[in-house]
Structures are given as C-alpha cells and as structure tokens.
Design an enzyme around this catalytic site. Sequence first.
Site, PDB file in Angstrom:
ATOM      1  N   ASP A  43       0.943  -1.354  -0.048  1.00 59.81           N
ATOM      2  CA  ASP A  43       0.003   0.053  -0.124  1.00 59.81           C
ATOM      3  C   ASP A  43       0.841   1.180  -0.186  1.00 59.81           C
ATOM      4  O   ASP A  43       1.338   1.660   1.108  1.00 59.81           O
ATOM      5  CB  ASP A  43      -1.053   0.112   1.316  1.00 59.81           C
ATOM      6  N   LYS A  73      -3.178   6.048  -4.042  1.00 60.86           N
ATOM      7  CA  LYS A  73      -4.199   6.221  -3.774  1.00 60.86           C
ATOM      8  C   LYS A  73      -3.518   8.090  -4.447  1.00 60.86           C
ATOM      9  O   LYS A  73      -2.945   8.437  -4.814  1.00 60.86           O
ATOM     10  CB  LYS A  73      -4.153   6.710  -2.122  1.00 60.86           C
ATOM     11  N   HIS A 107      -8.209   9.470  -1.545  1.00 61.42           N
ATOM     12  CA  HIS A 107      -7.280  10.104   0.366  1.00 61.42           C
ATOM     13  C   HIS A 107      -7.858  10.438   0.394  1.00 61.42           C
ATOM     14  O   HIS A 107      -7.628  10.368   1.611  1.00 61.42           O
ATOM     15  CB  HIS A 107      -5.423  10.177  -0.831  1.00 61.42           C
TER      16      HIS A 107
END
Length: 282
Positions: A43, A73, A107
């Site tokens: 991530d 993101k 995000h």
Amino acid sequence: MQNVTLNNGVEMPILGFGVFQVEGDKTQEAVEAALAAGYRSIDTAAAYENEEAAGAALKASGIAREELFVTTKLWIQDAPAEQNTTRALDASLQKLGLDYVDLYLIHQPFGDYYGQWRAMEQANKAGKARAIGVSNFAPDQLLDLIINNDIVPAVNQIETHPFRQNVDYQELMKGEGVQIESWGPFAEGKNGIFTNDVLTKIGQAHGKSVAQVVLRWMVQREVVVIPKSVNPDRMAQNIDVFDFELTADEMGQIEGLHTGESQFFDHADPDMVRWLSARRLG
C-alpha cells in the site's frame, strides 16, 4: 495468507504492508524485505512520494504480477478533477512501473471528489484499476458517494485500532458492500498501546507480541490491515498471526479498550499536522 473478496469479486489479502512516512530512499529496501517475508499486498500513495521506490522493489522481487496486490491513492486534484485524476493515475502507474493497480483510492474527501470518482470509474472499466475505493470518508460522505454514482467503493481505508474500533461503521459498510481497511493499526504507538495491560496479558497467553495480538484481532474482525515497519524482524513478526486465535473473551476485552477518539486528528498530532500542512490542508 487469508484473503477477503471485494464487492466486484477481486481477492485482496487481509494483511498487507504499508509505506506511509517511509522515506523514498528507504522504501525500496523496506518493500523488498516485506516481500521476502511473505507479504504480497503493498500500500502506497502519490502523496507519500515513494511510489517509484516501491515499484522498483516490486520489479526487483521477480514475483509474478498476478501474485501481487498493489494499492495507491489519488491526492486532491484541482478542477477539472476528471482530467487531472486520469493524469494522476497514469503518473502513478508510470512511477510504479505497472500497467494497472489492484486498488485505487481517493486519499481524502476534499475537492471535487465526485469528478475524481467518475474518472476512477472509467479507469476501472478500462482495466487500469481492478478495484476502486476511498480513504478517510465519513459515513455521510460514503453513503452520498454510493447513492449518487454507479460503482460502489470496494474499500474505505480509515483510522482503525483498539482505541478507535469503528464497529458500527464497519457494519454499515458491510451492509453496503464496502470493505473496511485499517490505517494506523498500532495508533503509531500512542496511548501506551505497546505496554497496555490487556493486550500484553493476551499476548502472554498465546506467546505473541502486542502487535501480533492487535493484528490478529483485526483479522478476526475481517478488517484489512496494513502494518508498517522498516525492521525486517518486525515485518516477519507482523505477518505471523495466522497460527493462533483469540477467544471470544479476549476479543471482548479488546473491545473494552474502545474510546472512539482519534489518536491523530482529534488531538492535533504535530507530525500529522505538519504533514498535512505541507500539502495545503493545514
């Protein structure tokens, strides 16, 4: 590794590796170590400024792309949000060295996130993002996005740890087909989490660390979680949580630690404020 199935059928590891606040020059080494330890979900985010290093680690690993689950993101885009979102995803893909990401998240719920979401829906349909979702969306924002758009977010990544458990919100999301994902599972060490009596005693009963107890608690709640560490020994420890199970009583004891308070934003954490201020959120 245990997986969860997202609302479009995509399989996602329930435990992954996060690189928030890992400096760019250390990210490649950290991700390589995580992959060597057995993590297959990574991530990152455009705002972390380490996508390129993460991508280099993915390439160096030699692991087949289909065995990896990569999340990045979208940071806040100025109008026209749809065009800029498309450009932002293309830039992230280039830095990661990938043709697609497995999960693309908004995000923060700021700016024209309707426009951002429309562009992400198109990216999903075009195969650039196998699944799309959001991060840091409050219940009203999430429901509004669901009601007024075509694709239901696959994931909402929010602050979740023993002091802020989001049990009710998780149930709401589950009813809408949205998978909860935790950021900050250890509350960044705040509130004495690593010396907490309840967590320590539970760990001693299983021969496990407090961190392992917290991650196991997440797994048993079906919360996707992405612990961060730059220490290879801790990385290996954090992924070693599938050989024991917490009892109902132990789960209840951890439930009793809930206060509902954020360990970050509600307390004006200076590091978080500085990080956000640098990106014009102040």
